[in-house]
Design an enzyme around this catalytic site. Structure first.
Site, mmCIF file in Angstrom:
data_model
loop_
_atom_site.group_PDB
_atom_site.id
_atom_site.type_symbol
_atom_site.label_atom_id
_atom_site.label_comp_id
_atom_site.label_asym_id
_atom_site.label_seq_id
_atom_site.Cartn_x
_atom_site.Cartn_y
_atom_site.Cartn_z
ATOM 1 N N ASP A 75 0.817 -1.206 0.000
ATOM 2 C CA ASP A 75 0.000 0.000 0.000
ATOM 3 C C ASP A 75 0.854 1.261 0.000
ATOM 4 O OD1 ASP A 75 -2.352 -1.377 -0.084
ATOM 5 O OD2 ASP A 75 -2.776 -1.239 2.061
ATOM 6 N N ARG A 80 2.791 6.172 -2.803
ATOM 7 C CA ARG A 80 3.911 6.881 -3.447
ATOM 8 C C ARG A 80 3.596 7.169 -4.912
ATOM 9 N NH1 ARG A 80 7.992 4.073 -6.427
ATOM 10 N NH2 ARG A 80 9.691 5.458 -7.083
ATOM 11 N N ALA A 191 -6.990 1.880 7.249
ATOM 12 C CA ALA A 191 -5.573 2.147 7.502
ATOM 13 C C ALA A 191 -5.392 2.662 8.936
ATOM 14 C CB ALA A 191 -5.040 3.135 6.461
#
EC number: 2.7.1.23
Length: 314
Positions: A75, A80, A191
């Protein structure tokens, strides 16, 4: 004009080198042009891909010429890549080389199948809500950025809490000391917000989350707001402690006492390519390895039954 596919590889993972070389060769065999950054291309030195003619982004290929981005990693690698192509409309597809990989669409063992879907254009594109983040201090904008997962306001000194006041739609809700506050999108609900005790939100739900972290307060529950809302956190100057802003765990800024962080829905979503249009619940079970034993499934109505299961006269 030949179709160009941009590959992002996690250069710190040896398996990413093998996967990137394999993808480059397969794309070239299918008549597509693999493209990489100069830095990522260096990891392919001495591999089979070196001879297939990988082109270099921003040297002999422009971002506007890219059809799709393929991310080989976890992830973090997807985040990125999303940062690099933020100003474009390029969709991303992730091949998971990490652990959970919620943003990835396929696993390493499915790489050849993924390339086949790309070659045949048998993929769809969904849009994920991103958030717009603005930091104010003394009437000036210190930072204007964005995030796909979350903006987290955290204490700058691990030994000291920060004092904050939280706000939604221009109205204060509560003041407390805490380790931080996470402001997340639905994508980010699995997350950091999830680790902080927040709810899991389906990606199709248009909403935003506010999740206090280790708050010393009676009212410090996770909250789900409307997509049109503006959430805000103010770092109170009372104890003089600095905070830190992290966006997607990648971009960081110091928050002086008195800073105000405003978060709202971004006008520009992140585009993710899908080749396995399974329900999100199925992804949850798979990624978290959830037990489902005992499940019998929806009750199937027999011919002649009404909604209460009663037999109707024919």
């Amino acid at each position: 004009m030949s179709r160009k596919i941009l590959l992002f590889a996690h250069t710190g993972r040896p398996e990413a080198t093998t996967a990137a070389a394999q993808a480059c060769v397969r794309l070239r065999e299918a008549g597509l042009i693999p493209v990489m950054s100069r830095g990522d291309l260096e990891i392919l030195r001495g591999t089979e891909a070196e001879s297939v003619g990988v082109q270099v982004i921003n040297e002999n290929v422009a971002l506007d010429d890219i059809e799709l981005g393929v991310v080989l990693g976890g992830d973090g690698s997807v985040l990125r890549a999303a940062e690099i192509i933020r100003h474009t409309d390029i969709p991303l597809i992730g091949v998971n080389l990490g652990h959970v990989g919620f943003l990835a669409e396929s696993e390493r063992s499915d790489l050849d199948e993924t390339v086949d879907h790309i070659v045949n254009r048998t993929y769809t594109v969904e849009e994920r809500m991103a958030i717009d983040v603005v930091v104010w201090c003394q009437g000036q904008i210190l930072t204007h950025t964005w995030a796909l997962n979350e903006a987290s306001i955290e204490k700058g000194n691990r030994e000291k809490m920060i004092e904050v006041v939280i706000e939604v739609d221009g109205r204060p809700l509560s003041t407390f000391g805490c380790d931080g506050v996470v402001l997340a999108s639905p994508t980010g609900s699995t997350a950091y917000a999830f680790s902080g005790g927040g709810p899991i939100v389906w990606p199709e739900v248009e909403a935003m989350l506010m999740v206090p972290l280790s708050a010393h307060a009676l009212f410090a529950r996770p909250m789900v707001t409307a997509p049109s809302s503006t959430m805000a956190v103010e770092v109170l100057p009372a104890n003089g402690h600095y905070g830190v802003l992290w966006c997607d765990g990648r971009r960081t800024n110091e928050l002086p006492p008195g800073s105000r962080i405003e978060v709202k829905r971004s006008d520009k979503p992140v585009r993710l390519a899908r080749i396995h249009p399974a329900p999100f619940s199925e992804r949850l079970v798979k990624k978290f390895d959830l037990p489902t034993r005992g499940w019998r499934g929806p009750v199937r109505r027999h011919r002649g039954e009404n909604d209460r299961g009663e037999i109707q006269d024919s």
